[in-house]
Design a protein around this motif. Structure first.
Motif, mmCIF file in Angstrom:
data_model
loop_
_atom_site.group_PDB
_atom_site.id
_atom_site.type_symbol
_atom_site.label_atom_id
_atom_site.label_comp_id
_atom_site.label_asym_id
_atom_site.label_seq_id
_atom_site.Cartn_x
_atom_site.Cartn_y
_atom_site.Cartn_z
ATOM 1 N N GLY A 1 0.864 -1.229 -0.041
ATOM 2 C CA GLY A 1 0.070 0.066 0.170
ATOM 3 C C GLY A 1 0.819 1.251 0.208
ATOM 4 N N THR A 2 0.273 2.357 -0.038
ATOM 5 C CA THR A 2 0.681 3.593 -0.001
ATOM 6 C C THR A 2 1.592 4.011 1.188
ATOM 7 O OG1 THR A 2 -1.158 4.689 0.475
ATOM 8 C CG2 THR A 2 -0.623 4.536 -1.912
ATOM 9 N N SER A 3 1.289 3.399 2.238
ATOM 10 C CA SER A 3 1.766 3.657 3.608
ATOM 11 C C SER A 3 3.152 2.996 3.557
ATOM 12 C CB SER A 3 0.983 2.814 4.515
ATOM 13 O OG SER A 3 -0.273 3.480 4.816
ATOM 14 N N LEU A 4 3.542 2.221 2.825
ATOM 15 C CA LEU A 4 4.884 1.529 2.711
ATOM 16 C C LEU A 4 5.438 0.948 3.973
ATOM 17 C CD1 LEU A 4 6.727 4.457 0.627
ATOM 18 C CD2 LEU A 4 5.993 2.293 -0.171
ATOM 19 N N ASP A 5 4.248 0.206 4.599
ATOM 20 C CA ASP A 5 4.804 -0.506 5.617
ATOM 21 C C ASP A 5 5.525 -1.867 5.564
ATOM 22 O OD1 ASP A 5 2.364 -1.253 4.929
ATOM 23 O OD2 ASP A 5 1.621 -1.317 6.978
ATOM 24 N N GLY A 6 5.067 -2.507 4.485
ATOM 25 C CA GLY A 6 5.732 -3.806 4.059
ATOM 26 C C GLY A 6 4.512 -4.618 3.063
ATOM 27 N N LEU A 7 5.106 -5.601 2.629
ATOM 28 C CA LEU A 7 4.549 -6.402 1.678
ATOM 29 C C LEU A 7 3.503 -7.374 2.386
ATOM 30 C CD1 LEU A 7 4.052 -7.099 -1.598
ATOM 31 C CD2 LEU A 7 6.057 -8.796 -0.968
ATOM 32 N N ASP A 8 2.319 -7.344 2.195
ATOM 33 C CA ASP A 8 1.442 -8.356 2.531
ATOM 34 C C ASP A 8 1.416 -9.582 1.549
ATOM 35 O OD1 ASP A 8 0.549 -6.760 4.765
ATOM 36 O OD2 ASP A 8 -0.962 -5.775 3.601
ATOM 37 N N ILE A 9 1.700 -10.861 2.298
ATOM 38 C CA ILE A 9 1.751 -11.930 1.375
ATOM 39 C C ILE A 9 0.507 -12.957 1.962
ATOM 40 C CG2 ILE A 9 3.153 -13.792 0.472
ATOM 41 C CD1 ILE A 9 5.672 -12.273 1.153
#
Length: 398
Positions: free
Chosen positions: A25-33
């Protein structure tokens, strides 16, 4: 015949498929897998979440993406390189997750990669009618396919635009197939950088389902926290909870024309950002507010935009429930502000209808990939103002 084409055909004929859904997402917190087992297609779709993990991004990753994120003027060499770079990073994170889950890439049928949005430019936002609606998600899927050995479906939003849509939000497609109820009118609220919802009328209703953006979710709050506190977010709303809402600034924030437009509509951080905030602070002489008061006001702004949208779509309806997902679900002040504005509705996490709220978006892209390979545009023809299409480009490992 290319063996990969034959493999793709075989996958399309299976009774169920193992699909890795990716969301960044645009929050750039991490990659959801999200590892999803998906059976059937259309309204018969059944999804089982087998594994889920969010792998945090390194600071260097965030720094690289922010060089080009939501900016009108950038270095094209950086854009070109970061497109490949994101693909490589995502492939590495996928391989890391599979290793942790003791799974071989050969066990996975497909990867569904949303990519990383770096610019969203529908005409409604740009006001430039000399160019068509457009949006750009990068993270080259060929890099993902080659480095994982798994057929990858990506670039979902482009077909939506080509068929007359605005490229967002796409949640209506998966939400409609998975969560339509026969008696309950459902609003599936997702609070990411931008807030959006899918309206799902009950099964016997003459109304049509649709998805729409509402306005800011976490995006301005996160940008403010990064600039003034050098952290990614207001975790647990610790800063906003110490402040007081400034209603003069809140009123000015709520006057944005986008918030008055009819549904469905789409927007992005290209509009709702720090420049937007700072311009309004200047015009309202609220530039000297404490940082805590600014965050409290921004929190109330996101909540108010969400509340107004939900009240608008649900006017005159009975048995309405709001199910929340996305990062904003973990902001206790934001969630309480929303509940306070909707006292007559049940507002609860989407895990109450058997979906991990953090995994939801990644799962929905797995559903879109499933429809691309084995479904039909007819499966989503009853979604209001959205083209009946199957989305995504196909990247083969070799």
């Amino acid at each position: 015949m290319n063996n990969q084409i034959l493999k793709l055909y075989t996958i399309s004929q299976k009774n169920n498929r193992l699909i890795l859904g990716l969301m960044s997402g645009t929050s750039l917190d991490g990659l959801d897998i999200a590892l999803c087992k998906i059976k059937n297609t259309g309204i018969d779709t059944q999804l089982e979440l087998i594994q889920f993990e969010t792998i945090d991004y390194e600071d260097d990753f965030r720094k690289n993406v922010r060089k080009i994120f939501a900016k009108r003027q950038i270095d094209q060499q950086e854009l070109c390189g970061i497109n490949a770079y994101i693909g490589q990073v995502h492939a590495e994170l996928i391989n890391k997750a599979l290793e942790k889950w003791n799974m071989a890439p050969s066990e996975i049928d497909l990867i569904a990669s949303h990519g990383q949005t770096v610019y969203h430019a529908p005409q409604i936002l740009t006001k430039d009618y000399s160019l068509p609606n457009s949006t750009l998600q990068i993270g080259d899927a060929d890099h993902i396919a080659v480095k994982t050995g798994i057929i990858t479906i990506s670039d979902f939003r482009q077909k939506h635009i080509a068929a007359g849509g605005e490229g967002a939000p796409l949640a209506a497609y998966g939400d409609y197939l998975l969560f339509t109820d026969q008696t309950e009118n459902r609003i599936l609220l997702n609070i990411g950088g931008i807030s959006n919802f899918t309206f799902l009328p009950h099964g016997a209703s003459e109304l049509k389902a649709f998805a729409t953006d509402l306005g800011p979710g976490n995006t301005i709050m996160n940008q403010y926290m990064k600039k003034h506190f050098n952290v990614e977010m207001d975790r647990d709303a610790l800063i906003a909870s110490k402040g007081e809402v400034n209603y003069e600034l809140l009123t000015a924030l709520m006057k944005e024309e986008f918030l008055t437009l009819e549904f469905p509509k789409t927007t992005g951080p290209e509009l709702f950002n720090l420049a937007y905030l700072e311009e309004l602070q200047l015009s309202t002489n609220t530039g000297n507010l404490s940082k805590e008061d600014v965050m409290a006001t921004l929190n109330a702004f996101s909540a108010r935009a969400i509340i107004d949208g939900i009240l608008k779509v649900s006017e005159g309806l009975d048995n309405v429930a709001v199910y929340v997902s996305g990062g904003g679900l973990h902001n206790p002040l934001l969630l309480q502000n929303i509940k306070n504005g909707l006292p007559q509705y049940k507002v609860t996490s989407i895990d109450n209808i058997a979906m991990n709220p953090d995994a939801k978006e990644a799962c929905l892209f797995a559903v879109l990939a499933n429809e691309t390979i084995a479904g039909s545009p007819d499966n989503v023809k009853n979604i209001k103002d959205s083209p009946a299409i199957c989305m995504g480009k196909i990247s083969l490992p070799y």
